[in-house]
Design a protein around this motif. Sequence first.
Motif, PDB file in Angstrom:
ATOM      1  N   SER A 207      39.725   0.374 -15.603  1.00 61.56           N
ATOM      2  CA  SER A 207      41.048   0.678 -15.071  1.00 61.56           C
ATOM      3  C   SER A 207      41.990  -0.517 -15.151  1.00 61.56           C
ATOM      4  O   SER A 207      43.171  -0.380 -14.902  1.00 61.56           O
ATOM      5  CB  SER A 207      40.941   1.166 -13.618  1.00 61.56           C
ATOM      6  OG  SER A 207      40.505   0.119 -12.784  1.00 61.56           O
ATOM      7  N   LEU A 208      41.480  -1.692 -15.499  1.00 63.38           N
ATOM      8  CA  LEU A 208      42.314  -2.878 -15.645  1.00 63.38           C
ATOM      9  C   LEU A 208      42.864  -2.968 -17.062  1.00 63.38           C
ATOM     10  O   LEU A 208      42.167  -2.675 -18.025  1.00 63.38           O
ATOM     11  CB  LEU A 208      41.504  -4.143 -15.333  1.00 63.38           C
ATOM     12  CG  LEU A 208      40.948  -4.277 -13.928  1.00 63.38           C
ATOM     13  CD1 LEU A 208      40.091  -5.527 -13.822  1.00 63.38           C
ATOM     14  CD2 LEU A 208      42.055  -4.301 -12.898  1.00 63.38           C
ATOM     15  N   LYS A 209      44.123  -3.380 -17.188  1.00 65.82           N
ATOM     16  CA  LYS A 209      44.712  -3.573 -18.515  1.00 65.82           C
ATOM     17  C   LYS A 209      44.231  -4.873 -19.135  1.00 65.82           C
ATOM     18  O   LYS A 209      44.179  -4.991 -20.352  1.00 65.82           O
ATOM     19  CB  LYS A 209      46.226  -3.533 -18.433  1.00 65.82           C
ATOM     20  CG  LYS A 209      46.746  -2.162 -18.096  1.00 65.82           C
ATOM     21  CD  LYS A 209      48.208  -2.040 -18.367  1.00 65.82           C
ATOM     22  CE  LYS A 209      48.626  -0.600 -18.087  1.00 65.82           C
ATOM     23  NZ  LYS A 209      49.975  -0.325 -18.463  1.00 65.82           N
ATOM     24  N   VAL A 210      43.917  -5.866 -18.300  1.00 61.95           N
ATOM     25  CA  VAL A 210      43.383  -7.141 -18.773  1.00 61.95           C
ATOM     26  C   VAL A 210      42.027  -7.321 -18.106  1.00 61.95           C
ATOM     27  O   VAL A 210      41.944  -7.542 -16.906  1.00 61.95           O
ATOM     28  CB  VAL A 210      44.328  -8.312 -18.418  1.00 61.95           C
ATOM     29  CG1 VAL A 210      43.767  -9.622 -18.934  1.00 61.95           C
ATOM     30  CG2 VAL A 210      45.719  -8.073 -18.964  1.00 61.95           C
ATOM     31  N   GLY A 211      40.961  -7.195 -18.887  1.00 60.55           N
ATOM     32  CA  GLY A 211      39.624  -7.164 -18.315  1.00 60.55           C
ATOM     33  C   GLY A 211      38.855  -8.466 -18.338  1.00 60.55           C
ATOM     34  O   GLY A 211      37.782  -8.549 -17.777  1.00 60.55           O
TER      35      GLY A 211
ATOM     36  N   LEU B  78      46.841 -12.804 -24.377  1.00 60.20           N
ATOM     37  CA  LEU B  78      48.125 -12.224 -23.984  1.00 60.20           C
ATOM     38  C   LEU B  78      49.167 -13.320 -23.743  1.00 60.20           C
ATOM     39  O   LEU B  78      50.303 -13.231 -24.227  1.00 60.20           O
ATOM     40  CB  LEU B  78      47.930 -11.382 -22.727  1.00 60.20           C
ATOM     41  CG  LEU B  78      49.014 -10.420 -22.321  1.00 60.20           C
ATOM     42  CD1 LEU B  78      49.282  -9.401 -23.414  1.00 60.20           C
ATOM     43  CD2 LEU B  78      48.617  -9.702 -21.045  1.00 60.20           C
ATOM     44  N   VAL B  79      48.784 -14.361 -23.031  1.00 57.85           N
ATOM     45  CA  VAL B  79      49.701 -15.469 -22.753  1.00 57.85           C
ATOM     46  C   VAL B  79      50.049 -16.201 -24.048  1.00 57.85           C
ATOM     47  O   VAL B  79      51.205 -16.553 -24.284  1.00 57.85           O
ATOM     48  CB  VAL B  79      49.076 -16.442 -21.723  1.00 57.85           C
ATOM     49  CG1 VAL B  79      49.867 -17.728 -21.625  1.00 57.85           C
ATOM     50  CG2 VAL B  79      48.983 -15.764 -20.369  1.00 57.85           C
ATOM     51  N   LYS B  80      49.075 -16.410 -24.909  1.00 55.07           N
ATOM     52  CA  LYS B  80      49.294 -17.110 -26.181  1.00 55.07           C
ATOM     53  C   LYS B  80      50.279 -16.350 -27.064  1.00 55.07           C
ATOM     54  O   LYS B  80      51.071 -16.956 -27.791  1.00 55.07           O
ATOM     55  CB  LYS B  80      47.951 -17.274 -26.889  1.00 55.07           C
ATOM     56  CG  LYS B  80      47.918 -18.293 -27.959  1.00 55.07           C
ATOM     57  CD  LYS B  80      47.892 -19.682 -27.374  1.00 55.07           C
ATOM     58  CE  LYS B  80      47.432 -20.623 -28.454  1.00 55.07           C
ATOM     59  NZ  LYS B  80      48.180 -21.832 -28.534  1.00 55.07           N
ATOM     60  N   SER B  81      50.272 -15.019 -26.979  1.00 49.31           N
ATOM     61  CA  SER B  81      51.194 -14.224 -27.797  1.00 49.31           C
ATOM     62  C   SER B  81      52.631 -14.320 -27.290  1.00 49.31           C
ATOM     63  O   SER B  81      53.574 -14.100 -28.035  1.00 49.31           O
ATOM     64  CB  SER B  81      50.757 -12.752 -27.825  1.00 49.31           C
ATOM     65  OG  SER B  81      50.955 -12.150 -26.564  1.00 49.31           O
ATOM     66  N   ARG B  82      52.800 -14.675 -26.024  1.00 48.18           N
ATOM     67  CA  ARG B  82      54.129 -14.757 -25.425  1.00 48.18           C
ATOM     68  C   ARG B  82      54.668 -16.180 -25.384  1.00 48.18           C
ATOM     69  O   ARG B  82      55.852 -16.412 -25.554  1.00 48.18           O
ATOM     70  CB  ARG B  82      54.067 -14.183 -24.010  1.00 48.18           C
ATOM     71  CG  ARG B  82      55.313 -14.293 -23.180  1.00 48.18           C
ATOM     72  CD  ARG B  82      56.278 -13.108 -23.207  1.00 48.18           C
ATOM     73  NE  ARG B  82      55.738 -11.789 -23.180  1.00 48.18           N
ATOM     74  CZ  ARG B  82      55.609 -11.012 -22.118  1.00 48.18           C
ATOM     75  NH1 ARG B  82      55.947 -11.453 -20.933  1.00 48.18           N
ATOM     76  NH2 ARG B  82      55.140  -9.797 -22.225  1.00 48.18           N
TER      77      ARG B  82
ATOM     78  N   ASN C  86      46.823  -7.977  -6.686  1.00 49.21           N
ATOM     79  CA  ASN C  86      45.892  -7.390  -7.649  1.00 49.21           C
ATOM     80  C   ASN C  86      45.015  -8.480  -8.253  1.00 49.21           C
ATOM     81  O   ASN C  86      45.369  -9.655  -8.236  1.00 49.21           O
ATOM     82  CB  ASN C  86      46.665  -6.716  -8.798  1.00 49.21           C
ATOM     83  CG  ASN C  86      47.474  -5.540  -8.333  1.00 49.21           C
ATOM     84  OD1 ASN C  86      47.080  -4.808  -7.442  1.00 49.21           O
ATOM     85  ND2 ASN C  86      48.636  -5.359  -8.929  1.00 49.21           N
ATOM     86  N   PRO C  87      43.881  -8.094  -8.837  1.00 49.87           N
ATOM     87  CA  PRO C  87      43.103  -9.087  -9.567  1.00 49.87           C
ATOM     88  C   PRO C  87      43.930  -9.586 -10.749  1.00 49.87           C
ATOM     89  O   PRO C  87      44.748  -8.837 -11.300  1.00 49.87           O
ATOM     90  CB  PRO C  87      41.876  -8.321 -10.041  1.00 49.87           C
ATOM     91  CG  PRO C  87      42.144  -6.889  -9.797  1.00 49.87           C
ATOM     92  CD  PRO C  87      43.288  -6.779  -8.852  1.00 49.87           C
TER      93      PRO C  87
ATOM     94  N   VAL D 273      48.957 -13.707 -14.810  1.00 55.57           N
ATOM     95  CA  VAL D 273      48.715 -12.442 -15.501  1.00 55.57           C
ATOM     96  C   VAL D 273      48.129 -11.465 -14.490  1.00 55.57           C
ATOM     97  O   VAL D 273      47.074 -11.714 -13.914  1.00 55.57           O
ATOM     98  CB  VAL D 273      47.737 -12.617 -16.680  1.00 55.57           C
ATOM     99  CG1 VAL D 273      47.471 -11.290 -17.362  1.00 55.57           C
ATOM    100  CG2 VAL D 273      48.245 -13.649 -17.661  1.00 55.57           C
ATOM    101  N   ASP D 274      48.823 -10.361 -14.253  1.00 53.14           N
ATOM    102  CA  ASP D 274      48.343  -9.301 -13.371  1.00 53.14           C
ATOM    103  C   ASP D 274      47.401  -8.427 -14.198  1.00 53.14           C
ATOM    104  O   ASP D 274      47.825  -7.765 -15.148  1.00 53.14           O
ATOM    105  CB  ASP D 274      49.523  -8.478 -12.843  1.00 53.14           C
ATOM    106  CG  ASP D 274      49.136  -7.463 -11.794  1.00 53.14           C
ATOM    107  OD1 ASP D 274      48.050  -6.861 -11.926  1.00 53.14           O
ATOM    108  OD2 ASP D 274      49.917  -7.257 -10.870  1.00 53.14           O
TER     109      ASP D 274
END
Length: 105
Positions: free
Chosen positions: A44-48, A56-60, A76-77, A95-96
Amino acid sequence: MKAVLLLILIPLALLGSASANASGHYLTISVVSMAMAANHTEKSLKVGSSQQAAQLVKSRYSGKILKVQSARVNGNPGYRVKLLSKDGVVFHVSVDAKTGSIRRN
């Protein structure tokens, strides 16, 4: 990691259910239920994982990732990522894990 845990817990649970002790059945069901619930939560997490958070952070943001650690983000975790920019500035990004949102601190 969770998949490995499941591969270990399920055979142990099956061995435990072979015993004649009735209380062992409840423990077996409980262990299997907990493993299944942990697997569902991860899905259920988008970032597991911390690796996914880092990607994700590196892409931004450009820069070198110095550290990734688990943290609570908006209740949230999530993850807190420490980066070093090309001009030598250290900054953090949250990162949420539930929503996948990223915010520079």
